[in-house]
Design a protein around this motif. Structure first.
Motif, PDB file in Angstrom:
ATOM      1  N   GLU A   5      -5.009  -9.596  -0.375  1.00  0.00           N
ATOM      2  CA  GLU A   5      -4.928  -8.196   0.011  1.00  0.00           C
ATOM      3  C   GLU A   5      -4.811  -7.338  -1.246  1.00  0.00           C
ATOM      4  OE1 GLU A   5      -1.347  -5.669   1.684  1.00  0.00           O
ATOM      5  OE2 GLU A   5      -1.985  -7.210   3.096  1.00  0.00           O
ATOM      6  N   VAL A   6      -5.611  -6.278  -1.313  1.00  0.00           N
ATOM      7  CA  VAL A   6      -5.583  -5.365  -2.448  1.00  0.00           C
ATOM      8  C   VAL A   6      -4.727  -4.151  -2.124  1.00  0.00           C
ATOM      9  CG1 VAL A   6      -6.980  -3.874  -3.925  1.00  0.00           C
ATOM     10  CG2 VAL A   6      -7.844  -6.100  -3.245  1.00  0.00           C
ATOM     11  N   MET A   7      -4.883  -3.653  -0.902  1.00  0.00           N
ATOM     12  CA  MET A   7      -4.145  -2.470  -0.488  1.00  0.00           C
ATOM     13  C   MET A   7      -4.137  -2.383   1.025  1.00  0.00           C
ATOM     14  SD  MET A   7      -7.017   0.464  -1.493  1.00  0.00           S
ATOM     15  CE  MET A   7      -5.804   1.717  -1.667  1.00  0.00           C
ATOM     16  N   VAL A   8      -3.341  -1.472   1.552  1.00  0.00           N
ATOM     17  CA  VAL A   8      -3.284  -1.207   2.982  1.00  0.00           C
ATOM     18  C   VAL A   8      -3.618   0.261   3.191  1.00  0.00           C
ATOM     19  CG1 VAL A   8      -1.799  -1.111   5.026  1.00  0.00           C
ATOM     20  CG2 VAL A   8      -1.534  -2.976   3.386  1.00  0.00           C
ATOM     21  N   GLY A  23     -13.049 -12.230  -6.677  1.00  0.00           N
ATOM     22  CA  GLY A  23     -11.856 -12.452  -7.472  1.00  0.00           C
ATOM     23  C   GLY A  23     -11.815 -11.539  -8.680  1.00  0.00           C
ATOM     24  N   GLY A  24     -10.631 -11.110  -9.037  1.00  0.00           N
ATOM     25  CA  GLY A  24     -10.478 -10.236 -10.192  1.00  0.00           C
ATOM     26  C   GLY A  24      -9.122  -9.582 -10.193  1.00  0.00           C
ATOM     27  N   ALA A  25      -8.999  -8.503 -10.928  1.00  0.00           N
ATOM     28  CA  ALA A  25      -7.734  -7.787 -11.040  1.00  0.00           C
ATOM     29  C   ALA A  25      -7.957  -6.311 -10.798  1.00  0.00           C
ATOM     30  CB  ALA A  25      -7.135  -8.002 -12.431  1.00  0.00           C
ATOM     31  N   VAL A  51     -13.845  -7.571 -12.268  1.00  0.00           N
ATOM     32  CA  VAL A  51     -14.327  -8.802 -11.664  1.00  0.00           C
ATOM     33  C   VAL A  51     -14.139  -9.964 -12.626  1.00  0.00           C
ATOM     34  CG1 VAL A  51     -16.335  -9.953 -10.662  1.00  0.00           C
ATOM     35  CG2 VAL A  51     -15.979  -7.506 -10.288  1.00  0.00           C
ATOM     36  N   ALA A  52     -13.557 -11.059 -12.123  1.00  0.00           N
ATOM     37  CA  ALA A  52     -13.313 -12.233 -12.957  1.00  0.00           C
ATOM     38  C   ALA A  52     -14.615 -12.929 -13.340  1.00  0.00           C
ATOM     39  CB  ALA A  52     -12.388 -13.205 -12.224  1.00  0.00           C
TER      40      ALA A  52
END
Length: 65
Positions: A5-8, A23-25, A51-52
């Motif tokens: 989950e990144v955000m809601v 995948g990434g940060a 992006v990783a």
């Protein structure tokens, strides 16, 4: 990663999880949206993701979206 989950995003009636497409940060959130959620439109960005592995997915062209 792509399954985290990144955000809601919440509305008066519901809350929805948003997951990273790859995948990434997360490097940045759109502070204007956090300050005023009513400003969200179809063209509004929510977060910027580093992006990783840029070769792990294919982007859709405008014709495919």
């Amino acid at each position: 990663g792509a399954t985290q989950e990144v955000m809601v995003v919440e509305s008066v009636k519901a809350a929805s999880d948003i997951y990273a497409p790859v995948g990434g940060a997360v490097r940045e959130f759109n502070q204007a949206v956090i300050d005023d959620p009513s400003s969200i439109t179809a063209d509004t960005w929510l977060f910027k993701l580093e992006v990783a592995d840029p070769f792990a997915f294919e982007l859709l062209s405008e014709e495919e979206t």
